[in-house]
Design an enzyme around this catalytic site. Structure first.
Site, PDB file in Angstrom:
ATOM      1  N   CYS A 123       3.478  61.689  56.126  1.00  0.00           N
ATOM      2  CA  CYS A 123       3.572  61.484  54.676  1.00  0.00           C
ATOM      3  C   CYS A 123       3.408  62.772  53.877  1.00  0.00           C
ATOM      4  O   CYS A 123       3.760  62.819  52.694  1.00  0.00           O
ATOM      5  CB  CYS A 123       2.550  60.456  54.222  1.00  0.00           C
ATOM      6  SG  CYS A 123       2.710  58.859  55.060  1.00  0.00           S
ATOM      7  N   HIS A 248       1.223  61.420  47.118  1.00  0.00           N
ATOM      8  CA  HIS A 248       1.891  60.512  48.059  1.00  0.00           C
ATOM      9  C   HIS A 248       1.506  59.089  47.682  1.00  0.00           C
ATOM     10  O   HIS A 248       0.342  58.781  47.417  1.00  0.00           O
ATOM     11  CB  HIS A 248       1.470  60.830  49.483  1.00  0.00           C
ATOM     12  CG  HIS A 248       1.745  59.727  50.446  1.00  0.00           C
ATOM     13  ND1 HIS A 248       2.985  59.116  50.537  1.00  0.00           N
ATOM     14  CD2 HIS A 248       0.944  59.087  51.342  1.00  0.00           C
ATOM     15  CE1 HIS A 248       2.934  58.164  51.449  1.00  0.00           C
ATOM     16  NE2 HIS A 248       1.710  58.125  51.948  1.00  0.00           N
ATOM     17  N   ASN A 282       5.150  52.188  50.176  1.00  0.00           N
ATOM     18  CA  ASN A 282       4.843  53.484  50.786  1.00  0.00           C
ATOM     19  C   ASN A 282       6.059  53.949  51.578  1.00  0.00           C
ATOM     20  O   ASN A 282       6.389  53.374  52.611  1.00  0.00           O
ATOM     21  CB  ASN A 282       3.621  53.335  51.693  1.00  0.00           C
ATOM     22  CG  ASN A 282       3.228  54.624  52.393  1.00  0.00           C
ATOM     23  OD1 ASN A 282       4.019  55.546  52.550  1.00  0.00           O
ATOM     24  ND2 ASN A 282       1.976  54.682  52.836  1.00  0.00           N
TER      25      ASN A 282
END
Length: 326
Positions: A123, A248, A282
């Protein structure tokens, strides 16, 4: 040794000159997930803040989604494919390790013979890739770099695993990094935590994501804000100079905890914070460019504003830098 190695003339700085993103059409709500696992809308929203996410179609891939986002970034930059000499893709979800995504994306976009390579920092990959592009431009190795973050995480997620299937989604974001007389990207602050290498993992080549959610939550809410603060200071700025914080998009509670610490340490009360997690989910290395581009589209962020980006993920890796919004 008497011979001296020469270096290519670089630029004083680099800048992001184009930004674009791609989200698949399929919207998956919390109620949809409740049909295949023991969960409900209230439970998911309370724990991760997600209301819906996007899942890619069977014929969509890391490369095809990355090319869609990359085409939009190129168009905004006003550059033709032949003007791109380097392609860097951040991804951790290729269906096969070879060929790598960057060369496939270049082919789809008609970019001829670029330097191309992938970065897998999970990520945190987008921030790592932007740092690599910035350094390549400033050292003269590259002139115009297409940076892509693209993920098809649903290929690696067990569809009925309540710990991961409610979180992960698909999508891509991209930027173009070009030379600038005045630096528009600050120094990266990056690192990793070797004590938590297996808190997010895939077991074997046919496995699925496993995440120790509470461990990651505690680590992210304590360790990441200081990284973002260091990146701000490395750029010669104060937290009060930051207009936009885009982390993120891992978990809404993590995002809010980081933002709260930034404001407490000197950030402005009117700091704009990316919370795209709510409607996109996500998307790992794609989440920062998707979130920022959607904030621009909504009129929440303007060109020229100072963005503080910070990302973290499996490894556990982390990275942060300041840049000027295109």
């Amino acid at each position: 040794m008497t011979a001296k190695i020469g270096t290519a003339p670089g630029a004083p700085g680099s800048r992001i000159v184009g930004l674009g993103h791609y989200r698949p059409d399929k919207v998956v709500t919390n109620d949809d997930l409740a049909k295949i696992m023991e969960t409900d809308d209230e439970w998911i929203r309370a724990r991760v803040g997600i209301a819906e996410r996007r899942f890619a179609a069977a014929d969509e891939s890391v490369a095809s989604m990355g090319a869609q986002a990359g085409a939009k970034a190129l168009a905004e930059a006003g550059l033709q494919p032949e003007e791109i000499d380097t392609v860097i893709t951040a991804t951790c979800s290729l269906d096969s390790p070879a060929p790598h995504a960057s060369t496939q994306i270049a082919s789809l976009l008609g970019i001829h013979a670029p330097g191309s390579f992938d970065i897998n920092a999970a990520c945190a990959g987008f921030c790592y890739a932007v740092a690599a592009a910035d350094q390549a431009v400033r050292t003269g190795a590259s002139r115009n770099v297409l940076v892509v973050g693209s993920e098809k995480l649903t290929d690696w997620t067990k569809s009925d695993d309540r710990a991961t299937a409610i979180i992960f989604a698909d999508g891509a974001g991209a930027v173009v990094v070009s030379p600038s007389d005045e630096p528009g990207i600050g120094p990266v602050q990056w690192g990793s935590d070797e004590d938590h290498t297996r808190t997010i993992r895939i077991e074997g080549r046919n496995g699925h994501f496993i995440q120790e959610g509470q461990t990651v939550f505690r680590w992210a809410t304590s360790a990441i804000a200081p990284v973002a603060i260091r990146a701000t200071r490395a750029a010669g700025l104060e937290l009060s100079d930051i207009d936009v914080l885009v982390t993120h998009q891992a978990n809404l509670r993590i995002i809010d905890a980081i933002a709260k610490k930034i404001v407490k340490e000197g950030g402005r009360d009117d700091l704009k914070v990316g919370r795209d997690i709510v409607t996109t989910g996500n998307t790992s290395s794609a989440s920062i460019p998707i979130a920022l581009d959607r904030m621009r589209a909504a009129g929440e962020v303007s060109s020229g504003e100072v963005v503080l980006s910070v990302a973290f993920g499996a490894g556990l890796t982390y990275a942060s830098q300041v840049f000027v919004c295109p």
